[in-house]
Design a protein around this motif. Structure first.
Motif, mmCIF file in Angstrom:
data_model
loop_
_atom_site.group_PDB
_atom_site.id
_atom_site.type_symbol
_atom_site.label_atom_id
_atom_site.label_comp_id
_atom_site.label_asym_id
_atom_site.label_seq_id
_atom_site.Cartn_x
_atom_site.Cartn_y
_atom_site.Cartn_z
ATOM 1 N N ALA A 10 3.107 7.471 12.638
ATOM 2 C CA ALA A 10 3.085 8.925 12.771
ATOM 3 C C ALA A 10 3.813 9.578 11.593
ATOM 4 O O ALA A 10 3.331 10.555 11.004
ATOM 5 N N ARG A 11 4.963 9.021 11.226
ATOM 6 C CA ARG A 11 5.777 9.578 10.152
ATOM 7 C C ARG A 11 5.043 9.490 8.808
ATOM 8 O O ARG A 11 5.116 10.418 7.998
ATOM 9 N N VAL A 12 4.340 8.374 8.557
ATOM 10 C CA VAL A 12 3.613 8.210 7.294
ATOM 11 C C VAL A 12 2.544 9.294 7.160
ATOM 12 O O VAL A 12 2.416 9.931 6.108
ATOM 13 N N LEU B 136 2.780 16.345 4.070
ATOM 14 C CA LEU B 136 3.897 17.129 3.530
ATOM 15 C C LEU B 136 3.880 17.159 2.006
ATOM 16 O O LEU B 136 4.156 18.189 1.386
ATOM 17 N N VAL B 137 3.574 16.007 1.358
ATOM 18 C CA VAL B 137 3.588 15.968 -0.109
ATOM 19 C C VAL B 137 2.203 16.280 -0.678
ATOM 20 O O VAL B 137 1.968 16.102 -1.878
ATOM 21 N N GLY B 138 1.267 16.683 0.178
ATOM 22 C CA GLY B 138 -0.024 17.150 -0.300
ATOM 23 C C GLY B 138 -0.974 16.051 -0.722
ATOM 24 O O GLY B 138 -1.741 16.216 -1.671
ATOM 25 N N LEU B 139 -0.922 14.896 -0.042
ATOM 26 C CA LEU B 139 -1.878 13.820 -0.342
ATOM 27 C C LEU B 139 -2.798 13.634 0.863
ATOM 28 O O LEU B 139 -2.340 13.741 2.008
ATOM 29 N N PRO B 140 -4.103 13.354 0.626
ATOM 30 C CA PRO B 140 -5.026 13.126 1.741
ATOM 31 C C PRO B 140 -4.599 11.906 2.566
ATOM 32 O O PRO B 140 -4.002 10.968 2.019
ATOM 33 N N ALA B 141 -4.923 11.916 3.857
ATOM 34 C CA ALA B 141 -4.475 10.847 4.750
ATOM 35 C C ALA B 141 -5.002 9.481 4.331
ATOM 36 O O ALA B 141 -4.335 8.465 4.528
ATOM 37 N N ASP B 142 -6.211 9.431 3.714
ATOM 38 C CA ASP B 142 -6.775 8.119 3.378
ATOM 39 C C ASP B 142 -6.067 7.470 2.173
ATOM 40 O O ASP B 142 -6.356 6.338 1.833
ATOM 41 N N PHE B 143 -5.125 8.182 1.569
ATOM 42 C CA PHE B 143 -4.356 7.565 0.477
ATOM 43 C C PHE B 143 -3.437 6.451 0.973
ATOM 44 O O PHE B 143 -2.992 5.617 0.201
ATOM 45 N N GLY B 144 -3.151 6.462 2.267
ATOM 46 C CA GLY B 144 -2.229 5.476 2.836
ATOM 47 C C GLY B 144 -2.628 4.047 2.544
ATOM 48 O O GLY B 144 -1.789 3.179 2.340
ATOM 49 N N ALA B 145 -3.954 3.792 2.502
ATOM 50 C CA ALA B 145 -4.430 2.424 2.342
ATOM 51 C C ALA B 145 -4.521 2.017 0.867
ATOM 52 O O ALA B 145 -4.755 0.850 0.564
ATOM 53 N N ARG B 146 -4.348 2.981 -0.053
ATOM 54 C CA ARG B 146 -4.493 2.638 -1.480
ATOM 55 C C ARG B 146 -3.268 1.909 -2.012
ATOM 56 O O ARG B 146 -2.198 1.968 -1.423
ATOM 57 N N SER C 139 0.850 -1.183 0.000
ATOM 58 C CA SER C 139 0.000 0.000 0.000
ATOM 59 C C SER C 139 0.894 1.244 0.000
ATOM 60 O O SER C 139 2.111 1.144 0.198
ATOM 61 N N VAL C 140 0.291 2.403 -0.231
ATOM 62 C CA VAL C 140 1.022 3.656 -0.208
ATOM 63 C C VAL C 140 1.751 3.823 1.129
ATOM 64 O O VAL C 140 2.941 4.151 1.182
ATOM 65 N N ALA C 141 1.038 3.534 2.239
ATOM 66 C CA ALA C 141 1.651 3.671 3.560
ATOM 67 C C ALA C 141 2.851 2.724 3.700
ATOM 68 O O ALA C 141 3.908 3.120 4.220
ATOM 69 N N GLU C 142 2.701 1.489 3.227
ATOM 70 C CA GLU C 142 3.805 0.517 3.330
ATOM 71 C C GLU C 142 4.989 0.938 2.470
ATOM 72 O O GLU C 142 6.148 0.742 2.836
#
Lengths: 259, 518
Positions: free
Chosen positions: A118-120, A126-136, A97-100
């Motif tokens: 926390a860092r993710v 910081l790079v201007g992506l919504p937080a829910d992108f982490g799971a994509r 995933s994006v977060a991984e």
């Protein structure tokens, strides 16, 4: 004189056992906090030179020092964990995933789960992506979004140095300009030292503090854009004049005149 | 039919356990060898070509031949090892089958492994290097998960091939679902053949589906699916092995292994010996479908404990003799020589012979005035000889031709069943038959005598392995058989198994022989 953060000393690299050299006799110093753009035509040796810094390519001649220490004396994998690397191919891991993807280097360094999470979150912001992108997963992102993740991944372990090889080369012009200035802002805010390879002079002039011009494996000149414009080397002067001439022609065309 | 089916079901736990154990071990060993080799081959082009070429070469060897090749190979290795470590390797059964099937499983795993690893986007690998992964971190965190779905497709192919090819391990003495197919082919018991094919097909399909579940899990990054598939495989293997393992625990540790060659008479006699031992409270396992040359070696090395062979076969194949002494002399010499050379005990003759003979329809023989082969010789140029598939190339035929000056108008080869129908239809006038074949009596054939003794005698004899030479229980069970089975009883028993209507199992034929003993 203060030792520069990155110092390249008489660097040479041949891919055919010494018959010809992709890079030869290059000396280059990058002071802490500098944004250096490495420019030149294709085949000039820009990418080869850049990759000798994080040892993706081992030089045949010369020495690369990072913060005064020879990079050849450090284990390659450990060296690279301390240097951010972004390139045109992006190379997001498709099975993560994006977060991984962003967490890759912190995990290699053995950070705790809480620190990584926390860092993710911080980096997505910081790079201007919504937080829910982490799971994509990467294949659901646009090209620009993918490279934002690529930049976040490179920044994850808080490296002082960023190496960027044509990072925006595959993006369309609007997104390219956008992402370029967004990264320049990050560079200033985080106090990074950046070396960026680009063949786009306009991009180099707009983003870089300093520029280094390469041709046929040699370093022709280096300095601030304004200094280079006044260079005695005709190739460098012509190269530096190109963006302004182009902009003037564009402006003239749009006003209906002829150049 | 239902008798056959019931008998087939009774054999299933043992055959299935042997088959599953062999296939699973071969596949695991194949994975253990192929995966590291695939990683090496993907990294180095110098390894890639020879590894893939070698695996492809193995694939071009017919699987039965591959299994057969490991027998002499292991014999040779065993001969080298014996002086070094004090004992040799088993050249029959599990080991040769395991090695052959492992080799056979390697190509699909290796090929998909290399394809999976070299097919990864170079940008992803550059990113892995750039992020600071070591070579092994890159392999486990990036390359392995990305290549896994492709490799799993290869593992599925390998599993299906291995389970199918494992049926061919029967002739080298490994119990498998092939036992049904090989014994069914020999006794023309199509229920057995179909049962074996169906069982092995169902096993292969089940394994394929479970591996498919793992493959789908790897493709969709669904850990639950992968765990489900893996659990299904483990449970399936254990469930197949459990009944046989339970049987092993309950059974006395010293199981008697009875051997049988690949035809009905041998199956029946092995069943007879097995029944007698079991009646005496012993545990018995029967290894059937063994080749003529393989079975004696297996006995001499202790892989099997007892079986029935034929004096003429032992005389030429084991002792290497070409003369044909009188039967009594041959038996006495055999007994002495087998003990002296191999430590094998020849307990004695059963009382019947199973020799190559020439046979004619009785009416035809009477009309021509033919009672023996010497009488036949002058008529031969007007007659057609029908033989089985190997008789015309055997030394017995050469000996007969030269002894009697036989020259037929035509010589034709048939599979045994069609040979008898050819005689009935008049397509053949004389056939080469086995003297104990039940169809000689059933079809009312006349067996032509061999007054010049051109063909050696083929008395059925009981042999015991060196390690069981002094086994009282085995001798007690076998002694009552000596001299007690005449050719008429054996023909009747063989006919029960070989005939097309009202076919019986070898065990039922064995019961008939048992009831004929005093």
């Amino acid at each position: 004189m203060v030792e520069p953060l990155i110092a390249l000393d008489r660097i040479g690299k041949s891919f055919d056992g010494g018959k010809s050299f992709a890079v030869r006799g290059v000396d280059l110093a990058v002071a802490r906090g500098t944004f250096l753009c490495l420019v030149g035509g294709s085949g000039a040796g820009k990418s080869t030179l850049l990759k000798t810094i994080n040892r993706l390519i081992e030089p045949d001649e010369g020495e690369v020092r990072l913060d005064g220490r020879s990079v050849a004396a450090q284990a390659a994998a450990e060296l690279r964990r301390g240097i951010g690397y972004v390139f045109q191919g992006v190379g997001l891991f498709p099975h993560m995933s994006v977060a991984e993807n962003i967490a890759v280097t912190p995990r290699l360094l053995g950070w705790t789960k809480a620190d990584i999470t926390a860092r993710v979150g911080e980096l997505l912001d910081l790079v201007g992506l919504p937080a829910d992108f982490g799971a994509r997963f990467p294949n659901f992102l646009s090209g620009g979004q993918q490279q934002r993740v690529g930049i976040a991944r490179a920044l994850a372990a808080r490296p002082p140095v960023m190496l960027m090889d044509e990072p925006f080369g595959a993006l369309d012009p609007l997104i390219r300009a956008d992402l370029g200035s967004a990264y320049r802002a990050l560079h200033d805010r985080l106090g990074l030292t950046t070396v960026m390879v680009t063949h786009d002079l306009q991009e180099a002039v707009l983003l870089g503090d300093r520029m280094a011009v390469m041709k046929d494996g040699r370093l022709l000149a280096q300095g601030e854009p304004a200094e280079l414009l006044a260079s005695s080397d005709p190739h460098v002067a012509a190269l530096m004049a190109a963006p302004r001439r182009m902009a003037e022609r564009v402006a003239a065309r749009l006003e209906g005149g002829h150049v | 039919m239902s008798d056959q089916l019931a008998a087939a079901w009774r054999m299933l736990p043992g055959a299935l356990a042997g088959h599953v154990l062999l296939s699973a071990c071969a596949l695991l060993l194949g994975l253990a060898v192929s995966l590291p080799l695939a990683v090496l081959a993907a990294r180095h082009a110098k390894v890639r070509w020879p590894a893939l070429a070698l695996a492809s070469l193995v694939q071009t060897v017919p699987s039965l031949a591959l299994l057969a090749l490991f027998y002499p190979l292991l014999l040779a290795v065993s001969a080298v090892m014996r002086p070094l470590i004090g004992h040799g390797l088993p050249a029959l059964g599990f080991l040769p089958s395991l090695l052959a099937l492992t080799l056979y499983s390697m190509l699909p795993i290796l090929r998909t492994g290399v394809a999976g690893l070299t097919g990864i986007d170079p940008a992803v690998l550059e990113a892995a290097d750039g992020a600071g992964m070591t070579a092994s971190q890159k392999l486990w965190r990036v390359q392995a998960p990305l290549a896994a779905p492709v490799v799993m497709a290869g593992v599925r192919t390998a599993a299906v091939w291995t389970i199918g090819a494992a049926t061919l391990s029967t002739p080298v003495g490994q119990t498998s679902l092939g036992d049904y197919i090989f014994s069914g082919l020999q006794t023309e018991n199509w229920v057995y053949v179909l049962f074996g094919c169906a069982a092995s097909a169902i096993l292969a399909l089940t394994a394929d589906q479970l591996l498919g579940l793992i493959e789908a899990g790897a493709r969709r990054r669904d850990g639950r699916r992968m765990a489900l598939g893996a659990a299904g495989l483990v449970i399936g293997v254990l469930a197949c092995l459990a009944p046989a393992a339970a049987g092993q625990i309950g059974a006395p540790s010293r199981t008697y292994v009875i051997g049988a060659k690949n035809f009905s008479e041998q199956f029946t006699l092995a069943a007879l010996i097995g029944e007698r031992l079991e009646a005496d409270g012993a545990a018995v396992s029967i290894k059937q479908g063994l080749g003529s040359a393989v079975i004696f070696r297996a006995l001499a090395s202790g892989g099997i404990d007892a079986y029935v062979d034929y004096s003429g076969t032992l005389w030429t194949n084991v002792l290497g003799r070409r003369d044909t002494p009188a039967p009594a002399v041959m038996l006495a010499d055999l007994k002495r020589e087998l003990m002296a050379r191999h430590g094998v005990v020849m307990l004695g003759p059963l009382g019947f012979e199973n020799a190559y003979v020439l046979a004619m329809e009785s009416g035809r023989a009477r009309a021509l005035g033919v009672a023996n082969i010497a009488d036949l010789a002058p008529h031969a140029p007007d007659l057609t000889l029908g033989s089985d598939l190997e008789f015309l190339s055997r030394p017995e035929w050469t000996a007969l031709k030269s002894a009697y000056g036989l020259s037929f108008r035509a010589e034709r080869s048939y599979s045994p069943t069609f040979m008898y129908s050819a005689l009935k239809d008049g397509q053949a006038d004389v056939i080469s038959a086995f003297s104990s074949d039940g169809r000689i009596a059933a079809d009312g054939l006349t067996v032509l005598a061999d007054p010049k003794h051109a063909i050696p005698s083929y008395d059925a004899v009981l042999l015991i392995s060196p390690k069981r030479a002094n086994d009282a229980r085995l001798r007690r069970a076998l002694a009552p058989l000596i001299g007690e089975i005449d050719v008429a009883s054996m023909r009747q028993a063989n006919l029960m198994v070989d005939r097309d209507q009202d076919k019986r199992t070898p065990a039922q034929a064995a019961a008939l022989l048992e009831s004929g003993l005093r």
